[in-house]
Design an enzyme around this catalytic site. Sequence first.
Site, PDB file in Angstrom:
ATOM      1  N   TYR A 286       0.842  -1.205   0.000  1.00 33.71           N
ATOM      2  CA  TYR A 286       0.000   0.000   0.000  1.00 33.71           C
ATOM      3  C   TYR A 286       0.874   1.251   0.000  1.00 33.71           C
ATOM      4  CZ  TYR A 286      -3.839  -3.160   1.361  1.00 33.71           C
ATOM      5  OH  TYR A 286      -4.753  -4.178   1.419  1.00 33.71           O
TER       6      TYR A 286
ATOM      7  N   ALA B  83     -18.135  -2.329  -0.163  1.00 37.11           N
ATOM      8  CA  ALA B  83     -18.027  -2.425  -1.626  1.00 37.11           C
ATOM      9  C   ALA B  83     -17.455  -1.110  -2.174  1.00 37.11           C
ATOM     10  CB  ALA B  83     -19.350  -2.799  -2.258  1.00 37.11           C
TER      11      ALA B  83
END
Length: 322
Positions: A58, A201
């Site tokens: 990341y 989501a």
Amino acid sequence: MRYVDVGGARMSAIGLGCWQFGSMEWGYGKEYLEKDAIEIVHRALDLGVTLIDTAEIYGFGKSERAVGRALEGRREQAFIATKVFPVLPIAPIVEQRGRGSARRLEVDTIDLYQIHQPNALVPLSSQMEGMRRLQQSGLVRHVGVSNFSLDRWRSAEAVHGSPVISNQVQYSLASRGPDRSGLVQHAADNDRVIIAYSPLAQGFLAAKYDATNAPGGVRGFNSLFLPENLERGHELITALREVAKAHDATPAQIALTWVIRRKNVVAIPGASSVAQLEKNAAAADIELTDDEDSRLTTASDNFNPISGPAAVPKLLRRRLPF
Ligand SMILES: NC(=O)c1ccc[n+]([C@@H]2O[C@H](COP(=O)([O-])OP(=O)(O)OC[C@H]3O[C@@H](n4cnc5c(N)ncnc54)[C@H](OP(=O)(O)O)[C@@H]3O)[C@@H](O)[C@H]2O)c1
């Protein structure tokens, strides 16, 4: 906050996902990394969120460094989870990468070290040997995997010879693969935990995006934000809105509450602001009724988004300037 105890580990049911920290693909910018990210972690700890999830990949280390800075003086309040990105994950490389993560995080011990993705080319025995050495040296407390099928998770545990306590997978009302594949049941029955990533989501379940207002960046590649899928999500988003109203909550909170209502499932939503983090943490205290749970599950069962190869031309069309 609610906590989940599995395989000798304890973590908050709502954690904090830190992919957003320093990752260009989320497009939150420099100030977010240098200021907001630190405030988000501090507020998370204040609210009893212990599970802080990051990964060496990341922001190419920026996320781990930000977490390290934020945890200065508060390390004991956190359950730190990070991941090795499995490029040639033979034992010595896994070991070396674990030490690199600990350095960036500025910690002596990583609470949960996960293999980010399966790598079918390197035998699991070598990958897990690296994990075992890190555990034996005391640098890693618990071992986990991510994006592993049930069979591969079981194999990892068999070659490891001791618990592989977690599998981090995409799981939400819009992504029910882990129910169908038996992962969720396996965790519930075997003192293991599913760490649900993208539990909102990527914001689709927050009910704030529509065809005229879809997010860009990495989410420009997420087929859920295609106009057709935003349309197909109508029943699910309506159910979230209505259940949310009954609890004086937001659709995003209800989406999280549904996820962590499953036994031995925790969620790690990312947050673009302290306010979002606060809402997400508060979702752990919302109690859904069985009827509300069934209504959401049915709406989720009925949701049939365009995905896979069928979505590719539509995604490309959306991103091309002609
Ligand atoms: N293991 C893996 O392969 C893998 C893959 C993906 C993610 N992950 C992990 O899982 C974490 C979470 O997944 P994710 O970031 O993909 O998706 P997510 O948590 O479902 O979505 C996060 C985004 O939703 C929006 N949001 C968050 N809280 C909200 C709230 N209360 N109300 C409204 N909107 C809200 C924010 O975006 P906006 O405000 O910009 O809309 C935020 O950036 C990551 O940070 C990472 O740690 C792991």
